[in-house]
Design an enzyme around this catalytic site. Structure first.
Site, mmCIF file in Angstrom:
data_model
loop_
_atom_site.group_PDB
_atom_site.id
_atom_site.type_symbol
_atom_site.label_atom_id
_atom_site.label_comp_id
_atom_site.label_asym_id
_atom_site.label_seq_id
_atom_site.Cartn_x
_atom_site.Cartn_y
_atom_site.Cartn_z
ATOM 1 N N ASP A 65 -4.929 3.318 -2.709
ATOM 2 C CA ASP A 65 -3.797 3.563 -2.641
ATOM 3 C C ASP A 65 -3.591 4.877 -3.760
ATOM 4 O OD1 ASP A 65 -3.335 1.567 -0.863
ATOM 5 O OD2 ASP A 65 -2.676 0.368 -2.238
ATOM 6 N N GLY A 97 -5.644 -2.042 -5.224
ATOM 7 C CA GLY A 97 -4.677 -0.751 -5.446
ATOM 8 C C GLY A 97 -5.271 0.297 -5.854
ATOM 9 N N ASN A 120 -7.121 1.640 5.670
ATOM 10 C CA ASN A 120 -6.686 0.331 4.733
ATOM 11 C C ASN A 120 -6.854 -1.169 5.649
ATOM 12 O OD1 ASN A 120 -5.568 -0.497 2.436
ATOM 13 N ND2 ASN A 120 -4.080 1.024 2.640
ATOM 14 N N ARG A 151 3.462 -13.744 4.707
ATOM 15 C CA ARG A 151 4.137 -12.399 5.373
ATOM 16 C C ARG A 151 4.772 -12.625 6.708
ATOM 17 N NH1 ARG A 151 -0.329 -7.873 4.347
ATOM 18 N NH2 ARG A 151 1.633 -6.610 4.310
ATOM 19 N N ARG A 165 -7.519 -4.407 6.957
ATOM 20 C CA ARG A 165 -7.204 -6.004 6.309
ATOM 21 C C ARG A 165 -7.505 -6.811 7.274
ATOM 22 N NH1 ARG A 165 -6.690 -2.977 2.608
ATOM 23 N NH2 ARG A 165 -4.970 -2.782 0.914
ATOM 24 N N ALA A 200 0.681 -1.179 -0.161
ATOM 25 C CA ALA A 200 -0.040 0.025 0.046
ATOM 26 C C ALA A 200 0.851 1.359 -0.014
ATOM 27 C CB ALA A 200 -0.869 0.003 1.251
ATOM 28 N N TYR A 236 -1.819 -14.146 1.658
ATOM 29 C CA TYR A 236 -0.739 -13.496 2.096
ATOM 30 C C TYR A 236 0.523 -14.743 2.775
ATOM 31 C CZ TYR A 236 -3.401 -9.085 1.903
ATOM 32 O OH TYR A 236 -3.751 -8.075 1.402
#
Length: 333
Positions: free
Chosen positions: A270, A267, A180, A119, A182, A49, A117
């Site tokens: 962003d 996206g 944002n 991560r 998530r 982001a 994800y």
């Protein structure tokens, strides 16, 4: 000075570059019409982001740096090179020899793209308040953060909390915060109070109406979001592909979105953030800044990656200069 220009002046303390802080991952995706299960090839791109915002700001001619950590691995080097190639200063990005670069995989489906994800334990999850000591922040006009970072680890939460701990009138730079949300990154029931508290301490906040409804109250309308977040000097509430409203001390302004053929929505938020912020930094009033947000978001909606090409400068200026009725008609065309 009109009220829109006064609102801009109220939150922006000085001239200087923007600094964006947060994780960027390598992204794998099949072609839009292909199944992840059967595709023979996956396209490699980058997804993050804060770096998305940085790349679009660079496209708009705004000096910008991105601070983060990547693994000391091939994917990390690829991510850094891609963000740097977009015109972003990546000199403050470090490579961690002990932790990997994060990864996400996109799974196209008729009901929308799912994102998986990978991560956990990534290099960026080890970021902490020490990032705020980077020399680039000494001359920054804006520090841009998102609600993704505090969800990554306790140290990342500390980073965002420390950045926002200084009272607004004592900060050397303004802080922009995109909520944002998530859902997959937060334990159940934890995101709403944390994100509300963090957002309410920022100078400029961006939030989608749908995510505000998901987080705080299903019946919220834009003015209700403002009542929940009364302290930011500017609050932008994005209502999907319909419109965006900015609330400031002198009033509110609403601009409809442009009609756009959507290839993939990932996206776009962003891109909108970068367009709106870039508009303000270029001296635009609120309505033109909102328009630039919509224009920039449209470029992201038309590609499968997070970063798409902007219209040329002449076309952007033409759109920004349209009389309000002509702009509104474009929403219906």
């Amino acid at each position: 000075m009109n009220s829109a220009s006064a609102s801009r002046a109220a939150w922006l303390p000085r001239e200087g570059p923007v600094v964006c802080v947060g994780e960027t991952m390598a992204a794998l995706a099949p072609a839009p019409a292909e199944s992840l299960e059967s595709a023979e090839a996956l396209r490699v791109s980058v997804a993050g982001a804060e770096s998305n915002v940085a790349m679009y700001l660079a496209d708009l001619g705004v000096p910008v740096s991105w601070l983060s950590a990547l693994g000391d691995d091939a994917l990390g080097r690829r991510v850094r090179a891609a963000v740097g190639a977009a015109g972003v200063d990546v000199g403050g990005v470090r490579h961690d020899p002990e932790r990997p670069t994060g990864l996400l995989v996109k799974e196209p489906a008729p009901t929308g793209t799912r994102v998986h994800y990978y991560r956990g334990g990534s290099a960026a999850s080890a970021l902490g308040p020490e990032v705020l000591k980077d020399d680039r922040l000494r001359s920054a006009s804006v520090l841009h953060l998102t609600g993704i970072t505090p969800a990554l680890s306790p140290s990342c939460l500390s980073l965002v909390e420390e950045a926002l701990a200084t009272p607004p009138d004592q900060r050397p730079y303004a802080i922009s915060f995109d909520v944002n949300h998530r859902r997959a990154l937060w334990p159940p029931g934890t995101a709403a109070p944390v994100l509300r508290e963090l957002a309410d301490r920022a100078d400029l906040v961006l939030v989608g109406l749908d995510e505000a409804q998901d987080l705080w109250d299903a019946g919220l309308e834009p003015d209700g979001v403002r009542r929940l977040l009364p302290h930011p000097r500017l609050l932008v509430v994005k209502d999907g592909g319909r419109s965006a409203t900015v609330f400031g001390d002198e009033g509110s302004w609403t601009v409809p979105a442009l009609r756009t053929d959507v290839v993939e929505p990932v996206g776009a938020g962003d891109a909108f953030a970068a367009g709106f912020l870039g508009g303000l930094l270029r001296g635009a009033d609120m309505e033109r800044a909102l328009r630039l947000g919509h224009i920039t978001a449209g470029s992201a909606l038309q590609v499968t990656g997070d970063h798409g090409p902007l219209p040329d400068k002449a076309r952007i200026e033409e759109l920004l200069g349209l009389p309000a009725p002509d702009w509104a008609r474009m929403d219906r065309e």
